[in-house]
Scaffold this motif. Structure first.
Motif, PDB file in Angstrom:
ATOM      1  N   GLY A   1       0.905  -0.773   0.059  1.00  0.00           N
ATOM      2  CA  GLY A   1       0.208  -0.205   0.213  1.00  0.00           C
ATOM      3  C   GLY A   1       0.994   0.855  -0.174  1.00  0.00           C
ATOM      4  N   GLN A   2       1.910   1.203   0.438  1.00  0.00           N
ATOM      5  CA  GLN A   2       2.636   1.874   0.093  1.00  0.00           C
ATOM      6  C   GLN A   2       3.928   2.514  -0.786  1.00  0.00           C
ATOM      7  OE1 GLN A   2       4.782   3.102   3.723  1.00  0.00           O
ATOM      8  NE2 GLN A   2       2.962   2.457   4.655  1.00  0.00           N
ATOM      9  N   ARG A   3       5.126   2.875  -0.917  1.00  0.00           N
ATOM     10  CA  ARG A   3       6.260   2.934  -2.424  1.00  0.00           C
ATOM     11  C   ARG A   3       7.698   2.941  -1.566  1.00  0.00           C
ATOM     12  NH1 ARG A   3       5.123   7.048  -6.941  1.00  0.00           N
ATOM     13  NH2 ARG A   3       6.712   5.889  -7.683  1.00  0.00           N
ATOM     14  N   THR A   4       8.135   2.900  -0.066  1.00  0.00           N
ATOM     15  CA  THR A   4       8.736   2.862   0.116  1.00  0.00           C
ATOM     16  C   THR A   4       9.126   1.198   0.678  1.00  0.00           C
ATOM     17  OG1 THR A   4       7.691   3.811   2.475  1.00  0.00           O
ATOM     18  CG2 THR A   4       9.843   3.007   2.400  1.00  0.00           C
ATOM     19  N   THR A   5      10.695   0.920  -0.143  1.00  0.00           N
ATOM     20  CA  THR A   5      11.235  -0.116  -0.976  1.00  0.00           C
ATOM     21  C   THR A   5      11.691  -0.505   0.806  1.00  0.00           C
ATOM     22  OG1 THR A   5      12.855   0.796  -0.596  1.00  0.00           O
ATOM     23  CG2 THR A   5      11.615   0.489  -2.446  1.00  0.00           C
ATOM     24  N   TYR A   6      11.733  -1.928   0.671  1.00  0.00           N
ATOM     25  CA  TYR A   6      12.134  -2.820   1.272  1.00  0.00           C
ATOM     26  C   TYR A   6      13.976  -2.445   2.621  1.00  0.00           C
ATOM     27  CZ  TYR A   6      15.045  -6.072   5.070  1.00  0.00           C
ATOM     28  OH  TYR A   6      15.416  -7.048   6.248  1.00  0.00           O
ATOM     29  N   GLY A   7      14.714  -1.756   1.216  1.00  0.00           N
ATOM     30  CA  GLY A   7      15.723  -0.852   1.604  1.00  0.00           C
ATOM     31  C   GLY A   7      15.798   0.034   2.635  1.00  0.00           C
ATOM     32  N   GLU A   8      14.901   0.955   2.131  1.00  0.00           N
ATOM     33  CA  GLU A   8      14.610   2.148   3.311  1.00  0.00           C
ATOM     34  C   GLU A   8      13.665   2.274   4.399  1.00  0.00           C
ATOM     35  OE1 GLU A   8      13.211   4.588  -0.886  1.00  0.00           O
ATOM     36  OE2 GLU A   8      11.787   3.719  -0.016  1.00  0.00           O
ATOM     37  N   TRP A   9      12.929   0.813   4.652  1.00  0.00           N
ATOM     38  CA  TRP A   9      12.323   0.767   5.293  1.00  0.00           C
ATOM     39  C   TRP A   9      13.474   0.026   6.595  1.00  0.00           C
ATOM     40  CZ3 TRP A   9      12.785  -4.044   7.829  1.00  0.00           C
ATOM     41  CH2 TRP A   9      11.772  -3.974   9.319  1.00  0.00           C
TER      42      TRP A   9
END
Length: 311
Positions: free
Chosen positions: A290-298
């Protein structure tokens, strides 16, 4: 909210690869582990002469988990280990190269307790599917008084905490993710959001979570029907094992594959490669649902603030 645990490790001979013991504060259980080359020293330990459970571990390159295991119990664990140290033609076991012994510091474990624990640990290992068991049978749990069952289940839960600290992961089953009602809901940092990877061209979607530091693709996730990357890639073997193991099965229309159960991967990129059927960068391919945040960013959230606060 998770509660911290204090695990005390003692390297008996001063080397990380030798005999060691492990304990958890306020737990009567005691764990001692040693390589097969240190079996003589292990047999001299007073713990091994008690009633308890033992686990024998060895390599199994052909299996998905890469390990062979045998789980047993005994009134005198040292006698059982001595028997298993013999060669196969003398009714021993050749496969193992490490032994782990679980006993009680207060010596209150009985034969009935040990048989109950043996059955429970075998069941957990079968469910986790991280090792191929060489046990010929899976005995049902022995009937115990209600209070004893509670004590033994607590013993199992504490063992499941301390054993991974020793690198013994054969009882760690992928956890089912709870339903996420609102993707925008703020998630505590100790919990992982649900990540999603979509191959729009093929109508394939996969979902995953990080559980206890392990990247877990969830049951029902989709994957490419075949591996399309380089045949020499290291993930081709993993893909084949997942299909042979029944973790990856054909979808109802035969156009793709799906995960028949939760599966733990060594990294987000390994998971992404299996889903995409080719090499992939999991830190970019997986995004919060539901978002555009990547795993790396998280994964790196809060690092700048932490550095500023630390300074």
């Amino acid at each position: 909210m998770s509660v911290g645990k204090s695990v005390r490790l003692f390297l008996a001979d001063g080397t990380p690869g030798g005999l060691l013991t492990a304990e958890i504060m306020n737990w009567t259980g005691h764990v001692v582990a040693a390589p097969r080359s240190d079996l003589a020293a292990l047999l001299k330990r007073p713990e091994t002469s008690r009633t308890g459970i033992y686990i024998l571990l060895g390599d199994d390159p052909d299996s998905l988990g890469g390990q062979l295991a045998y789980i047993g119990e005994g009134d005198d664990v040292s006698a059982r280990l001595y028997q298993h140290a013999r060669s196969e033609d003398q009714r021993g076991k050749d496969f193992w190269d490490r032994a782990i012994v679980l006993t009680s510091k207060d010596t209150n474990l009985t034969k009935a307790h040990a048989r109950y624990l043996e059955s429970r640990f075998i069941t957990l290992a079968v469910q986790a599917r991280r090792a191929r068991l060489t046990n010929g049978t899976n005995p049902p749990p022995i009937a115990l008084p209600e209070a004893d069952v509670s004590d033994m289940e607590y013993f199992v839960e504490q063992a499941k905490i301390v054993l991974p600290v020793l690198g013994v992961n054969i009882f760690r089953a992928p956890t089912t993710a709870p339903a996420v009602a609102n993707p925008e809901t703020v998630v505590r940092r100790s919990e992982s959001p649900v990540f999603e990877m979509t191959l729009r061209k093929f109508g394939i979607t996969a979902r995953a979570r990080e559980v206890d530091g392990e990247f877990t693709v969830l049951e029902g996730s989709g994957a490419r029907l075949t591996w399309t990357g380089a045949e020499s890639h290291s993930y081709t073997s993993l893909r084949s094992k997942l299909e042979q193991d029944g973790t990856l099965v054909s979808s109802s229309d035969g156009s793709s594959m799906r995960f028949a159960r939760n599966h733990v991967f060594a990294s987000p990129s390994a998971a992404a490669a299996i889903v995409a059927g080719r090499s992939a960068n999991g830190r970019k391919e997986w995004v919060i649902e539901g978002q555009r945040t990547t795993y790396g960013e998280w994964e790196t959230e809060g690092i700048d603030a932490a550095m500023t606060q630390g300074a």
